[in-house]
Scaffold this active site. Structure first.
Site, short mmCIF file in Angstrom:
data_model
loop_
_atom_site.label_atom_id
_atom_site.label_comp_id
_atom_site.label_asym_id
_atom_site.label_seq_id
_atom_site.Cartn_x
_atom_site.Cartn_y
_atom_site.Cartn_z
N GLU A 3 0.79 -1.00 -0.04
CA GLU A 3 0.35 -0.01 0.00
C GLU A 3 0.78 1.23 -0.05
O GLU A 3 2.13 1.04 -0.06
CB GLU A 3 -0.98 0.02 1.22
N LYS A 53 0.21 3.45 -6.61
CA LYS A 53 1.14 2.20 -6.68
C LYS A 53 2.17 2.18 -7.68
O LYS A 53 2.96 1.32 -7.78
CB LYS A 53 0.16 1.12 -6.60
N GLN A 70 2.77 -4.04 -10.33
CA GLN A 70 1.47 -4.79 -10.30
C GLN A 70 1.74 -5.74 -9.16
O GLN A 70 2.01 -5.42 -8.16
CB GLN A 70 1.52 -5.59 -11.86
N ASN A 169 -5.91 -2.59 1.59
CA ASN A 169 -6.97 -3.41 2.33
C ASN A 169 -6.62 -3.10 3.83
O ASN A 169 -7.56 -2.92 4.68
CB ASN A 169 -6.61 -4.88 1.93
N ARG A 262 -13.07 -8.90 -0.68
CA ARG A 262 -12.10 -8.69 0.38
C ARG A 262 -12.75 -8.37 1.53
O ARG A 262 -13.69 -7.79 1.64
CB ARG A 262 -11.06 -7.40 -0.15
#
Ligand code: ZN
Length: 275
Positions: A3, A53, A70, A169, A262
């Site tokens: 993250e 990211k 990725q 997340n 998730r």
């Protein structure tokens, strides 16, 4: 999946190894980038930044390398050109006299003009990066207050990089806990004070995680738990990945729910209005 805090720590590591140093050798595994090897050799890296990211490596000739890891990409920094011992495939290497930065397994690497960064298809869609030095608290708060997002569920919005970039997340569940909000509503259903708490929690926890290397829990609680020999997994977060364990603040049992494939984690007592 790393993250924002983890991506920024990588960017800082690259900055420390590369900034203001002359590139002695440049390598790209991609045919279409081969011509840039000689163009960048003899140049200097001026800065390395995270955007969402992705990582942007700025050179002193107004060119910028865009790379997105990725799922599998990984940067490694070594001294004196020593190549890491790994089975991963090397995609980019930037060498200077003291250090080398190696990018393994990443599939998305492009060279952009500095002026064209904001037009890049990935960067264009990003909301403000919560950890970018130029992002202010007001930038984040105005995303939470914007009409554009008010009909979206908080849980999906917090993972949308077009809303605020850099949240993933674990930060999602931790932010909702820290703001003490019930995770089950649309943005417009939260009160003004809850919206403000959410914006504060977003900034506070992203910065805390960046500084501590991934710990979002309150420092006092972390210290107390460490004195009791608690493991990293037990003291790292308030609620994330702690289903069935006791809330560090109130002692209730942490719950999990699946949303959009998730999981979210929450404390019923601290966060749900009817408990
Ligand atoms: Zn609690």
């Amino acid at each position: 999946m790393p993250e924002g805090p983890e991506i920024w720590r990588t960017a800082d590591q690259l900055t420390a190894a590369l900034k203001d140093k002359t590139i002695t050798q440049m390598f790209f595994a991609f045919d279409e980038l081969e011509d840039y090897e000689s163009m960048l050799e003899g140049r200097k890296v001026t800065n390395v930044e995270a955007r969402g990211k992705a990582i942007l490596t700025f050179f002193d000739n107004d060119r910028v390398m865009y790379s997105h890891n990725q799922l599998y990409g990984k940067w490694m920094v070594r001294e004196n050109g020593n190549r890491p011992d790994t089975n991963r495939s090397l995609r980019v290497a930037i060498h200077n006299e003291e250090q080398s930065a190696y990018l393994f397994s990443a599939s998305e690497v492009e060279i952009l003009e500095k002026g064209g960064i904001e037009d890049h298809s990935y960067i264009q869609k990003l909301g403000p990066d919560v950890l970018h030095p130029e992002t202010t608290f007001e930038d984040i708060l105005s995303q939470f207050q914007s009409d554009e997002f008010k009909n979206r569920k908080l849980t999906t919005l917090l993972l949308d990089q077009g809303f605020v970039s850099g949240i993933g997340n674990y930060l999602r569940s931790e932010i909702m806990f820290y703001a003490r909000v019930d995770p089950h509503y649309k943005l417009r259903e939260y009160s003004d004070s809850e919206i403000e708490e959410l914006a504060k929690a977003t900034v506070t926890l992203a910065e805390r995680s960046y500084e501590t290397g991934g710990i979002t829990n309150d420092p006092e609680i972390v210290e107390a738990l460490k004195r009791e020999n608690a493991k990293y997994k037990e003291y790292r977060h308030f609620v994330y990945n702690r289903t069935g364990n006791r809330c560090h603040k109130c002692g209730s049992v942490i719950k999990e729910e699946k949303t959009g494939g998730r999981k979210i984690y929450f404390c019923p007592k601290c966060q749900l209005e009817d408990e």
